[in-house]
Design a protein around this motif. Structure first.
Motif, PDB file in Angstrom:
ATOM      1  N   ILE A 137       0.843  -1.195   0.000  1.00  0.00           N
ATOM      2  CA  ILE A 137       0.000   0.000   0.000  1.00  0.00           C
ATOM      3  C   ILE A 137       0.878   1.245   0.000  1.00  0.00           C
ATOM      4  O   ILE A 137       0.496   2.304  -0.481  1.00  0.00           O
ATOM      5  N   LEU A 138       2.116   1.097   0.520  1.00  0.00           N
ATOM      6  CA  LEU A 138       3.053   2.223   0.602  1.00  0.00           C
ATOM      7  C   LEU A 138       4.471   1.735   0.330  1.00  0.00           C
ATOM      8  O   LEU A 138       4.904   0.719   0.880  1.00  0.00           O
ATOM      9  N   SER A 139       5.166   2.458  -0.518  1.00  0.00           N
ATOM     10  CA  SER A 139       6.551   2.122  -0.806  1.00  0.00           C
ATOM     11  C   SER A 139       7.329   3.396  -1.086  1.00  0.00           C
ATOM     12  O   SER A 139       6.871   4.251  -1.849  1.00  0.00           O
ATOM     13  N   LEU A 166       5.754  12.967   4.356  1.00  0.00           N
ATOM     14  CA  LEU A 166       6.046  12.691   2.949  1.00  0.00           C
ATOM     15  C   LEU A 166       5.248  11.486   2.456  1.00  0.00           C
ATOM     16  O   LEU A 166       4.705  11.495   1.347  1.00  0.00           O
ATOM     17  N   CYS A 167       5.170  10.452   3.285  1.00  0.00           N
ATOM     18  CA  CYS A 167       4.423   9.246   2.900  1.00  0.00           C
ATOM     19  C   CYS A 167       2.934   9.540   2.728  1.00  0.00           C
ATOM     20  O   CYS A 167       2.273   8.958   1.867  1.00  0.00           O
ATOM     21  N   ALA A 168       2.413  10.440   3.546  1.00  0.00           N
ATOM     22  CA  ALA A 168       0.982  10.766   3.504  1.00  0.00           C
ATOM     23  C   ALA A 168       0.657  11.817   2.450  1.00  0.00           C
ATOM     24  O   ALA A 168      -0.511  12.190   2.277  1.00  0.00           O
ATOM     25  N   GLN A 189       6.324  17.448  -0.027  1.00  0.00           N
ATOM     26  CA  GLN A 189       7.029  16.853  -1.154  1.00  0.00           C
ATOM     27  C   GLN A 189       8.493  16.642  -0.813  1.00  0.00           C
ATOM     28  O   GLN A 189       9.111  17.473  -0.140  1.00  0.00           O
ATOM     29  N   SER A 190       9.052  15.556  -1.317  1.00  0.00           N
ATOM     30  CA  SER A 190      10.456  15.241  -1.049  1.00  0.00           C
ATOM     31  C   SER A 190      11.370  16.063  -1.951  1.00  0.00           C
ATOM     32  O   SER A 190      10.944  16.598  -2.979  1.00  0.00           O
ATOM     33  N   THR A 191      12.626  16.138  -1.566  1.00  0.00           N
ATOM     34  CA  THR A 191      13.641  16.772  -2.412  1.00  0.00           C
ATOM     35  C   THR A 191      14.030  15.837  -3.538  1.00  0.00           C
ATOM     36  O   THR A 191      14.231  16.256  -4.682  1.00  0.00           O
ATOM     37  N   ILE A 209       3.277   9.399  -6.168  1.00  0.00           N
ATOM     38  CA  ILE A 209       2.795  10.738  -5.844  1.00  0.00           C
ATOM     39  C   ILE A 209       3.918  11.777  -5.818  1.00  0.00           C
ATOM     40  O   ILE A 209       3.679  12.946  -5.503  1.00  0.00           O
ATOM     41  N   SER A 210       5.120  11.361  -6.164  1.00  0.00           N
ATOM     42  CA  SER A 210       6.274  12.250  -6.057  1.00  0.00           C
ATOM     43  C   SER A 210       6.118  13.524  -6.876  1.00  0.00           C
ATOM     44  O   SER A 210       6.594  14.592  -6.484  1.00  0.00           O
TER      45      SER A 210
END
Length: 229
Positions: free
Chosen positions: A9-11, A58-60, A64-66, A77-78
């Motif tokens: 469900i999450l990676s 970030l997971c939720a 946003q990630s760098t 979703i990145s």
């Protein structure tokens, strides 16, 4: 012992978050890769400042990630914009904040219904579900009470009911027992794991409580922004 599940469900892959301050950069999350199967329970632990809450956000899709990537409910979703992330959160994600984040001018029932109001799906059946969830968390008789009329443990139970109103596929919880006394903590812990088992909702929580972490099927340890064994 982790329970086997078929798909994730999450990676996350090489997830990195860096903040710029003048000429200096601060890396709070450094190439973190985790995998959470559908229906699993996972705890993120580590010392203060290790990047736990940053990873959760970030997971939720709250930030946003760098660099690196997040795949949530089968979607990368990145590169999502805020509207796309908000839509996915409303469809698949529940979130429980450490400070509850209830609306003080709304009753317990109205607070549980807030996600429905925001997504435009509030109706009679959703109101019935909200009332049923409050019954489930032991607050059926207090649905018309305002947050100031509820204890910390009761407010957290309202937050749990709110998080489950849309039957999320994954629930993120930031220190779900951090502001509660021992008795309220035990109650809230039981509810989270009961609802996980009953609904198949994956649970990912940040916690400093190692006894709570031991109850999860997966434990991710962070130190200095890095995943450690």
């Amino acid at each position: 012992m982790a329970t086997p599940h078929s798909t994730s469900i999450l990676s996350t892959k090489d997830l990195t978050k860096t903040y710029q301050s003048g000429d200096h950069s601060l890396t709070v999350l450094d190439h973190v890769s985790i995998d959470v199967p559908q229906g699993a329970t996972a705890a993120i632990v580590g010392p203060s400042g290790s990047g736990k809450t940053t990873l959760l956000g970030l997971c939720a899709g709250l930030d946003q990630s760098t660099s690196g990537s997040v795949e949530l409910d089968g979607k990368n979703i990145s590169n999502f914009n805020e509207d796309q992330r908000a839509r996915l959160r409303s469809e698949s994600v529940g979130f429980i904040f450490q400070n509850f984040q209830l609306m003080p001018t709304l009753t317990a029932l109205e607070n549980v219904l807030v996600p429905g109001e925001l997504s435009g799906t509030s109706n009679g059946s959703l109101t019935d579900r909200a009332a049923s969830l409050l019954e489930r968390v032991g607050l059926g008789e207090r649905k018309d009470h305002y947050p100031t009329q509820l204890s910390g443990g009761e407010q957290q139970r309202v937050a749990i009911a709110r998080a489950f109103i849309h039957r999320p596929k994954i629930l993120f919880a930031d220190e779900p027992t951090g502001n509660l006394d021992e008795e309220a903590s035990v109650t809230v812990e039981s509810m989270l794991f009961d609802l996980n088992r009953e609904s198949g909702t994956a649970l990912v929580m940040v916690t400093h409580d190692l006894e709570l972490a031991k109850k999860a099927s997966l434990v991710f340890r962070l130190k200095g922004g890095k995943l450690v064994e």
